[in-house]
Design a protein around this motif. Structure first.
Motif, mmCIF file in Angstrom:
data_model
loop_
_atom_site.group_PDB
_atom_site.id
_atom_site.type_symbol
_atom_site.label_atom_id
_atom_site.label_comp_id
_atom_site.label_asym_id
_atom_site.label_seq_id
_atom_site.Cartn_x
_atom_site.Cartn_y
_atom_site.Cartn_z
ATOM 1 N N THR A 105 0.824 -1.208 0.000
ATOM 2 C CA THR A 105 0.000 0.000 0.000
ATOM 3 C C THR A 105 0.856 1.254 0.000
ATOM 4 O OG1 THR A 105 -1.838 -1.091 1.126
ATOM 5 C CG2 THR A 105 -1.722 1.299 1.306
ATOM 6 N N ALA A 106 1.894 1.292 0.840
ATOM 7 C CA ALA A 106 2.761 2.468 0.923
ATOM 8 C C ALA A 106 3.590 2.625 -0.353
ATOM 9 C CB ALA A 106 3.680 2.351 2.140
ATOM 10 N N ILE A 107 4.119 1.523 -0.866
ATOM 11 C CA ILE A 107 4.947 1.584 -2.080
ATOM 12 C C ILE A 107 4.127 2.068 -3.267
ATOM 13 C CG2 ILE A 107 6.297 0.217 -3.721
ATOM 14 C CD1 ILE A 107 7.007 -1.640 -1.369
ATOM 15 N N TYR A 108 2.954 1.490 -3.466
ATOM 16 C CA TYR A 108 2.111 1.892 -4.587
ATOM 17 C C TYR A 108 1.707 3.364 -4.467
ATOM 18 C CZ TYR A 108 1.542 -3.189 -5.385
ATOM 19 O OH TYR A 108 1.752 -4.518 -5.615
ATOM 20 N N SER A 109 1.342 3.789 -3.258
ATOM 21 C CA SER A 109 0.922 5.182 -3.047
ATOM 22 C C SER A 109 2.055 6.154 -3.349
ATOM 23 C CB SER A 109 0.446 5.381 -1.603
ATOM 24 O OG SER A 109 -0.665 4.563 -1.319
ATOM 25 N N ALA A 110 3.268 5.797 -2.949
ATOM 26 C CA ALA A 110 4.418 6.662 -3.199
ATOM 27 C C ALA A 110 4.665 6.821 -4.694
ATOM 28 C CB ALA A 110 5.655 6.093 -2.507
ATOM 29 N N LEU A 111 4.638 5.716 -5.428
ATOM 30 C CA LEU A 111 4.903 5.777 -6.866
ATOM 31 C C LEU A 111 3.825 6.565 -7.606
ATOM 32 C CD1 LEU A 111 6.182 2.126 -7.464
ATOM 33 C CD2 LEU A 111 7.538 4.229 -7.461
ATOM 34 N N ILE A 112 2.559 6.377 -7.210
ATOM 35 C CA ILE A 112 1.472 7.133 -7.829
ATOM 36 C C ILE A 112 1.672 8.629 -7.599
ATOM 37 C CG2 ILE A 112 -1.007 7.618 -7.676
ATOM 38 C CD1 ILE A 112 -1.383 4.607 -7.040
ATOM 39 N N THR A 113 2.098 8.984 -6.390
ATOM 40 C CA THR A 113 2.347 10.396 -6.061
ATOM 41 C C THR A 113 3.466 10.972 -6.906
ATOM 42 O OG1 THR A 113 1.607 10.027 -3.783
ATOM 43 C CG2 THR A 113 2.930 11.991 -4.191
ATOM 44 N N PHE A 114 4.548 10.216 -7.063
ATOM 45 C CA PHE A 114 5.683 10.687 -7.874
ATOM 46 C C PHE A 114 5.267 10.882 -9.336
ATOM 47 C CE2 PHE A 114 8.635 8.327 -4.736
ATOM 48 C CZ PHE A 114 8.598 9.409 -3.871
ATOM 49 N N PHE A 115 4.479 9.939 -9.870
ATOM 50 C CA PHE A 115 4.036 10.053 -11.265
ATOM 51 C C PHE A 115 3.248 11.343 -11.490
ATOM 52 C CE2 PHE A 115 3.966 5.151 -11.791
ATOM 53 C CZ PHE A 115 5.313 5.165 -12.125
ATOM 54 N N ALA A 116 2.514 11.776 -10.468
ATOM 55 C CA ALA A 116 1.683 12.967 -10.599
ATOM 56 C C ALA A 116 2.455 14.254 -10.310
ATOM 57 C CB ALA A 116 0.481 12.869 -9.669
ATOM 58 N N GLY A 117 3.724 14.123 -9.907
ATOM 59 C CA GLY A 117 4.507 15.304 -9.562
ATOM 60 C C GLY A 117 4.160 15.852 -8.196
ATOM 61 N N GLY A 118 3.609 14.998 -7.318
ATOM 62 C CA GLY A 118 3.200 15.431 -5.995
ATOM 63 C C GLY A 118 4.310 15.331 -4.972
ATOM 64 N N LYS A 119 3.960 15.601 -3.718
ATOM 65 C CA LYS A 119 4.923 15.547 -2.611
ATOM 66 C C LYS A 119 4.549 14.412 -1.671
ATOM 67 C CE LYS A 119 4.935 18.476 0.964
ATOM 68 N NZ LYS A 119 5.120 19.719 1.759
ATOM 69 N N LEU A 120 5.521 13.559 -1.363
ATOM 70 C CA LEU A 120 5.320 12.443 -0.441
ATOM 71 C C LEU A 120 5.913 12.809 0.913
ATOM 72 C CD1 LEU A 120 4.503 9.415 0.002
ATOM 73 C CD2 LEU A 120 6.877 8.860 -0.581
ATOM 74 N N VAL A 121 5.110 12.697 1.959
ATOM 75 C CA VAL A 121 5.566 12.983 3.322
ATOM 76 C C VAL A 121 5.783 11.655 4.043
ATOM 77 C CG1 VAL A 121 5.014 14.095 5.518
ATOM 78 C CG2 VAL A 121 4.298 15.153 3.368
ATOM 79 N N ILE A 122 6.958 11.496 4.653
ATOM 80 C CA ILE A 122 7.305 10.274 5.378
ATOM 81 C C ILE A 122 7.661 10.633 6.816
ATOM 82 C CG2 ILE A 122 8.847 8.272 5.487
ATOM 83 C CD1 ILE A 122 9.332 8.629 2.500
ATOM 84 N N SER A 123 7.086 9.934 7.764
ATOM 85 C CA SER A 123 7.382 10.191 9.172
ATOM 86 C C SER A 123 8.702 9.538 9.566
ATOM 87 C CB SER A 123 6.260 9.639 10.056
ATOM 88 O OG SER A 123 6.601 9.752 11.422
ATOM 89 N N ARG A 124 9.432 10.194 10.467
ATOM 90 C CA ARG A 124 10.679 9.616 10.966
ATOM 91 C C ARG A 124 10.429 8.726 12.182
ATOM 92 N NH1 ARG A 124 14.647 14.827 11.074
ATOM 93 N NH2 ARG A 124 16.246 13.247 11.473
ATOM 94 N N SER A 125 9.169 8.561 12.590
ATOM 95 C CA SER A 125 8.843 7.699 13.720
ATOM 96 C C SER A 125 9.107 6.239 13.360
ATOM 97 C CB SER A 125 7.366 7.854 14.116
ATOM 98 O OG SER A 125 7.084 9.185 14.482
ATOM 99 N N PRO A 126 9.645 5.438 14.286
ATOM 100 C CA PRO A 126 9.929 4.033 13.991
ATOM 101 C C PRO A 126 8.679 3.171 13.889
ATOM 102 C CG PRO A 126 10.409 4.525 16.294
ATOM 103 C CD PRO A 126 10.085 5.832 15.635
ATOM 104 N N SER A 127 7.541 3.679 14.358
ATOM 105 C CA SER A 127 6.285 2.930 14.281
ATOM 106 C C SER A 127 5.137 3.918 14.092
ATOM 107 C CB SER A 127 6.073 2.101 15.553
ATOM 108 O OG SER A 127 6.042 2.946 16.698
ATOM 109 N N TYR A 128 3.963 3.390 13.854
ATOM 110 C CA TYR A 128 2.800 4.252 13.622
ATOM 111 C C TYR A 128 2.497 5.083 14.866
ATOM 112 C CZ TYR A 128 -2.025 5.678 12.807
ATOM 113 O OH TYR A 128 -3.175 6.412 12.671
ATOM 114 N N ASP A 129 2.365 6.392 14.686
ATOM 115 C CA ASP A 129 2.138 7.324 15.785
ATOM 116 C C ASP A 129 1.071 8.324 15.324
ATOM 117 O OD1 ASP A 129 2.211 9.444 17.608
ATOM 118 O OD2 ASP A 129 4.358 9.238 17.979
#
Length: 414
Positions: A105-129
């Motif tokens: 889910t995360a990989i596909y979402s990231a690639l779709i965002t890049f194809f559209a020229g969008g911005k991907l935000v990634i948290s530096r947290s080691p787990s879901y917060d």
């Protein structure tokens, strides 16, 4: 790390300006010509066993899982169109993918965002917060939030409710859930909390890509509290005799997809032969989820056949019972498993996490279920724990839940 413009935050990560990284680089390739037959491998979530590597041809994953290079529109016809779409920026957005990047889910979402020229935000947290995520929505003005079912959305709802008017989510326009069930009760809470945000409840699998979507209240079902999905044109149910099921009310089968599908599993010929089959001259993938047609031709998701409970010859799908259970106001989260039974082979047991301040009321839970599900699907045992066991990607940890139920140390009677 590449960055369009320098900033203090990215400088700490050793970021360099994007155009500086390309300055003085040779135009010559030091690798072979790329092909649509190149292989992309992404791992399954391992809900019912060890993760498996799914082998996609680049062309197939592009159209089946990456929305054909144009999210929300018709697929592109030529690769060069991707660059034009990104350059125009008309379909760009700021997206946050909450699942870890071991998750399709995360990989596909990231690639779709890049194809559209969008911005991907990634948290530096080691787990879901959830608290950290709300901070990022406010700071980065996130527009699209990608989540995995109730396990991620319930903590998010709690955090937003706790902050009240202090939470600035005005930038948020879409929340999409995929990879695990978003129950009708949780979706309703989201819609009441964020009425201006579109909630998309998607269904799919690492091996199949996007398979269907539930968008409207009608598709989320009525009083039984079960979610309905509309399959796309390449989707169908296939029965145990490997025949395509006619969409009649009550007809059941495994949810399947044809068209752009993977080649198989990496170094696992046996599992590939079981999951990728041929029916009526077409190649289909059957990841393992079962569904049932309702009177409107929509599919009720029942759950994985591999975790199906057999009690006295009756098949009970844990996810079907879990979704209804989580609609009870006292139940925060739940998993359902089968435990050994001398008479029936297996009996249904529920591992429950209560809402804060709620007390264990098994008889009330039974009455709630009986008005929504067949009696034989109602749990015979109840085990109340501080936190329902889940994997890092938010998916159920049925092995641990079964061990809790069989140990009996958290069992409540009533």
């Amino acid at each position: 790390v590449l960055d369009d413009e320098p900033s203090d935050a990215t400088a700490e990560l050793g970021a360099v300006r994007y155009r500086d990284a390309f300055a003085g680089q040779s135009d010559e390739r030091d690798f072979e010509q790329r092909s649509e037959d190149d292989i992309f491998i992404v791992c399954t979530g391992g809900t019912t066993g060890f993760p498996k590597g799914v082998m996609w041809r680049h062309e197939d994953v592009f159209f089946a899982a990456l929305q054909g290079g144009r999210a929300g529109g018709d697929p592109i016809e030529r690769p060069i169109e991707i660059g034009r779409i990104a350059q125009q920026g008309d379909e760009a957005w700021t997206l946050y993918a909450a699942p870890p990047f071991i998750h399709g889910t995360a990989i596909y979402s990231a690639l779709i965002t890049f194809f559209a020229g969008g911005k991907l935000v990634i948290s530096r947290s080691p787990s879901y917060d959830a608290a950290r995520m709300v901070d990022l929505i406010e700071r980065e003005r996130i527009e699209v939030l990608v989540m995995v079912g109730d396990a991620m959305l319930l903590p998010f709802i709690r955090e937003v409710e706790k902050r009240g008017d202090r939470a600035d989510l005005s930038s948020l326009s879409v929340i999409t859930s995929q990879g695990a069930i978003l129950s009708a009760s949780t979706r309703k809470r989201l819609e009441e909390l964020l009425p201006a945000v579109m909630i998309l409840n998607n269904f799919g699998a690492t091996e199949a890509g996007h398979q269907g979507q539930s968008v409207t209240d009608d598709e989320d079902g009525g009083e039984d509290g079960r979610t309905r999905f509309a399959l796309d044109e390449n989707g169908a149910l296939i029965d145990e005799e490997l025949r395509v099921v006619e969409p009649k009310p009550g007809a059941r089968g495994r949810i399947a997809r044809k068209g752009h599908i993977p080649l198989g599993y990496y170094k696992d010929e046996k599992k590939t032969a079981e999951t990728f089959i041929e029916v009526d001259g077409a190649r289909w993938v059957i990841p393992g989820d079962w569904g049932e047609y309702d009177e409107n031709g929509l599919v009720v998701l029942l759950g994985r056949g591999s975790i199906c409970i057999n009690s006295g010859g009756e098949k009970i799908y844990p996810e079907e019972v879990e979704e209804v259970l989580k609609g009870h106001p006292d139940i925060y989260d739940a998993l359902v498993v089968g435990v050994p039974d001398e008479r029936f082979g297996q009996r249904v047991a529920a591992v429950i996490q209560l809402e804060p301040g709620a007390s264990a009321e098994p008889e009330a839970w039974r009455e709630y279920l009986r008005s929504r599900l067949a009696g034989y699907k109602t749990p015979r045992e109840w085990h109340v724990v501080d936190a329902v066991p889940r994997q890092i990607n938010g998916k159920p940890d049925y092995k641990t839940a079964k061990a809790i139920a069989e140990a009996g140390t958290h069992r409540v009677d009533g």
